[in-house]
Design an enzyme around this catalytic site. Structure first.
Site, PDB file in Angstrom:
ATOM      1  N   THR A 411      75.018  48.153 -11.574  1.00  0.00           N
ATOM      2  CA  THR A 411      76.510  48.703 -11.428  1.00  0.00           C
ATOM      3  C   THR A 411      76.372  50.325 -10.971  1.00  0.00           C
ATOM      4  O   THR A 411      75.497  50.893 -11.336  1.00  0.00           O
ATOM      5  CB  THR A 411      77.353  48.745 -12.659  1.00  0.00           C
ATOM      6  OG1 THR A 411      77.431  47.282 -13.231  1.00  0.00           O
ATOM      7  CG2 THR A 411      78.703  49.059 -12.316  1.00  0.00           C
ATOM      8  N   GLU A 431      76.654  43.153 -10.246  1.00  0.00           N
ATOM      9  CA  GLU A 431      75.883  42.887 -11.652  1.00  0.00           C
ATOM     10  C   GLU A 431      74.531  43.253 -11.828  1.00  0.00           C
ATOM     11  O   GLU A 431      74.387  44.436 -12.144  1.00  0.00           O
ATOM     12  CB  GLU A 431      76.051  41.335 -11.835  1.00  0.00           C
ATOM     13  CG  GLU A 431      75.790  40.956 -13.236  1.00  0.00           C
ATOM     14  CD  GLU A 431      76.513  41.435 -14.404  1.00  0.00           C
ATOM     15  OE1 GLU A 431      76.220  41.021 -15.619  1.00  0.00           O
ATOM     16  OE2 GLU A 431      77.641  41.838 -14.016  1.00  0.00           O
TER      17      GLU A 431
END
Length: 621
Positions: A411, A431
């Site tokens: 992220t 992710e």
């Protein structure tokens, strides 16, 4: 753009003319390294990201008359080029925006959605056991419907002043001409090398010539440049409907592996899932802390509710007057309590009745605060509370104990403010570092593995589980883009990557800045620990060295990790009435290779100097 302003911009981010670019077959020879500046103070707007090119492009949009929304989208697209293992059009995120004209805080939910063919047992094997996490990560099964392009479209339609084509011009050029490879990019590529070699399209893009990119070389992504041009000229609908949508769905459904490697799980994503995707506006969460208004992201993110609940609990205690060890003890205990409630109650509100108002109520916070013993840590994990609206001082709780589930460690976060006082706090992700590892051939971007944020199987079949997979459902997130106002006026915005540690990074930074009264960059740089209701608190070595002995004596147990999070933030400094707002932009000094902060007009020329201590005004009346 006036010549003086452009000179300031170029000096700020340390750009050098004549950067070499790579040819199609691989990276070019060594190129000048762009300098990262983690602190800047000035006017005209501010941008803080993990990357100097993204910060530069965001600043250029501001200097060219764009507002915070325009610059945030441009910086995010640039991160899709330079941070492709953390962000990109194949992922999603959450966008929090303060509109200075209306005084309102709005949010956009750009979270990925599960395919309509996905059910509660999608991540179970034939025997009903959860799939190994690594097998789920590197697979088509983990790919959710991307939300990032629709988020950009929605942000510009609702808040922006420029077209998508205009704000993508800089990122498109960056993808075409290339960026300088740093040690972080090479290391992340090396860590994913085996996964990337599983998929020929990924290996061709990120292992040019079959080798790891060299530090100092220039990495180009002409495929992504073409994708950005398509979005700019034909609009975001061309991503969600048509040839590109078909290619995304086909890639997820049948990832093409290299010869001789084990097959990965096929995915369920269809073109119909893409066509149906929306990035809705949602009401922001809000709590008051020390007289300040703290806004965050509502479910399906757990960021706003968990940060907000922990702040409400801590608001019961005079942290500013406590010794540092006592303040940290209360932070660790409040974080654990809030995480217990997060895990028990937060999921996609379209599929679960999430008690947001009760989780953020003063009554619930007071009841939970009674669980904190000032002299001793409670055994972990602590049970969840009962946010039922019936609260009594120091009432006992009998809620379920729910452990934290796996969350990604990648992220990225960016923070932008403009001269008018608008603020964008935007966390976006694919992710895991490297996402699913699957590249859409010829399109230049990785697909996410966001669906691994679902709970693979219920922790207890006798109790409801708010985060099981379901058709069209958004998995619970920990992203916590945050905006802080002071009596309705812009004060601060911040956020971080880091999976479930995002919540604690934002919380600890707020406590450092507000209760510790240290300058924002110092609040970010301080050693971190992440209380997530686990038996052992994960902490950085510097935190354990500085505070471990005192906190261990109170009953806390620690496990070590190299680093937690990579925050960025912007703060509006006290400015005389009628003067242009003075802003401080801050990023990491060392974590994730350091971040990049910048302002349009660098008033104090802070690069390489120590900022005066009067830039850390007290935020508590």
């Amino acid at each position: 753009m006036p010549h003086r302003r452009r000179t300031s911009l170029l000096a700020l981010v340390g750009l050098t003319a004549g950067v070499a670019v790579a040819g199609p077959a691989g990276p070019a020879a060594a190129a000048p390294t762009t300098e990262k500046v983690p602190l800047a103070v000035g006017t005209g707007g501010a941008v803080a990201t993990v990357d100097p090119d993204a910060t530069r492009i965001g600043l250029e949009v501001l200097a060219d008359g764009g507002n915070a929304a325009d610059a945030a989208v441009a910086a995010a697209a640039a991160l899709g080029v330079t941070e492709p293992y953390s962000a990109g059009v194949g992922g999603g995120g959450f966008f929090v925006y303060y509109d200075a004209e209306t005084g309102e805080v709005s949010t956009i939910d750009g979270r990925e959605t599960a395919p309509m063919a996905m059910g509660a047992t999608a991540f179970l094997d034939e025997d009903g056991a959860p799939l190994p996490f690594a097998d789920a990560v590197t697979s088509g099964l983990s790919v959710g419907t991307p939300g990032t392009p629709r988020t950009w479209e929605r942000a510009l339609e609702e808040f922006g002043t420029k077209s998508l084509r205009d704000v993508l011009a800089g990122p498109t050029a960056l993808a075409r001409d290339g960026f300088t490879v740093d040690e972080t990019f090479r290391q992340q590529t090396a860590e994913n090398e085996e996964r990337f070699r599983t998929f020929p399209a990924t290996a061709e893009l990120f292992l040019p010539g079959g080798e790891l990119p060299e530090v100092g070389s220039v990495f180009r992504n002409p495929d992504l440049a073409r994708t950005y041009r398509q979005l700019g000229t034909r609009g975001v609908d061309s991503f969600y409907d048509g040839r590109l949508a078909d290619e995304i769905a086909a890639t997820a459904q049948d990832p093409r592996e290299a010869e001789g490697v084990p097959e990965v799980h096929d995915g369920l994503l269809t073109a119909e899932d893409l066509a149906a995707y929306d990035a809705p506006l949602r009401e922001a969460t809000k709590v008051e802390y020390r007289g300040l208004e703290v806004y965050g992201m509502a479910p399906p993110s757990s960021g706003g509710t968990t940060v907000g609940e922990a702040l409400n609990i801590l608001d019961q205690y005079p942290l500013a007057s406590m010794p540092q060890a006592d303040r940290l003890h209360h932070y660790l205990e409040a974080g654990a309590l809030a995480f217990a409630d997060r895990n028990a109650y937060v999921g996609d509100p379209a599929y679960n009745q999430v008690p947001v108002d009760e989780l953020l109520s003063e009554g619930f916070a007071s009841e939970r605060a009674c669980e904190i013993d000032p002299t001793a840590a409670a055994p972990k994990p602590v049970p969840a509370g009962v946010p039922d609206g019936e609260y009594a001082p120091c009432a006992a709780t009998d809620g379920a104990t729910v452990p934290d589930t796996a969350a990604g460690v990648s992220t990225t976060h960016l923070t932008v403010a403009d001269a008018e006082g608008n603020i964008a706090s935007y966390t976006l992700t694919i992710e895991q570092t490297g996402g699913s590892g699957i590249t859409v051939p010829g399109r230049g971007f990785l697909l996410n593995n966001e669906l691994t944020d679902f709970t693979f199987a219920p922790a207890d079949l006798t109790k409801p589980e708010p985060n099981l997979p379901a058709p069209g459902k958004r998995p619970r997130s920990s992203m916590a883009p945050t905006v802080v106002l002071n009596d309705g006026e812009p004060l601060m915005a911040l956020g971080s990557p880091g999976g479930s540690t995002i919540i604690t990074t934002v919380l600890q930074t707020l406590v450092n800045r507000i209760d510790g009264n240290v300058q924002l960059d110092q609040a970010i740089a301080a050693p971190r620990a992440t209380p997530r209701n686990t038996a052992t608190v994960t902490a950085e070595p510097a935190f354990i060295e500085a505070h471990g002995a005192e906190l261990t004596a109170l009953g806390h147990a620690f496990g070590e990790t190299a680093e937690i999070g990579a925050a960025t933030a912007v703060e509006f400094l006290p400015t005389p009435a009628g003067r242009t707002p003075l802003m401080l932009a801050a990023a990491e000094t060392t974590r994730r290779g350091g971040g990049s902060a910048g302002v349009v007009d660098d008033v104090y020329a802070t690069r390489g100097t120590k900022v005066a201590p009067d830039l850390a005004p007290s935020l508590i009346d």
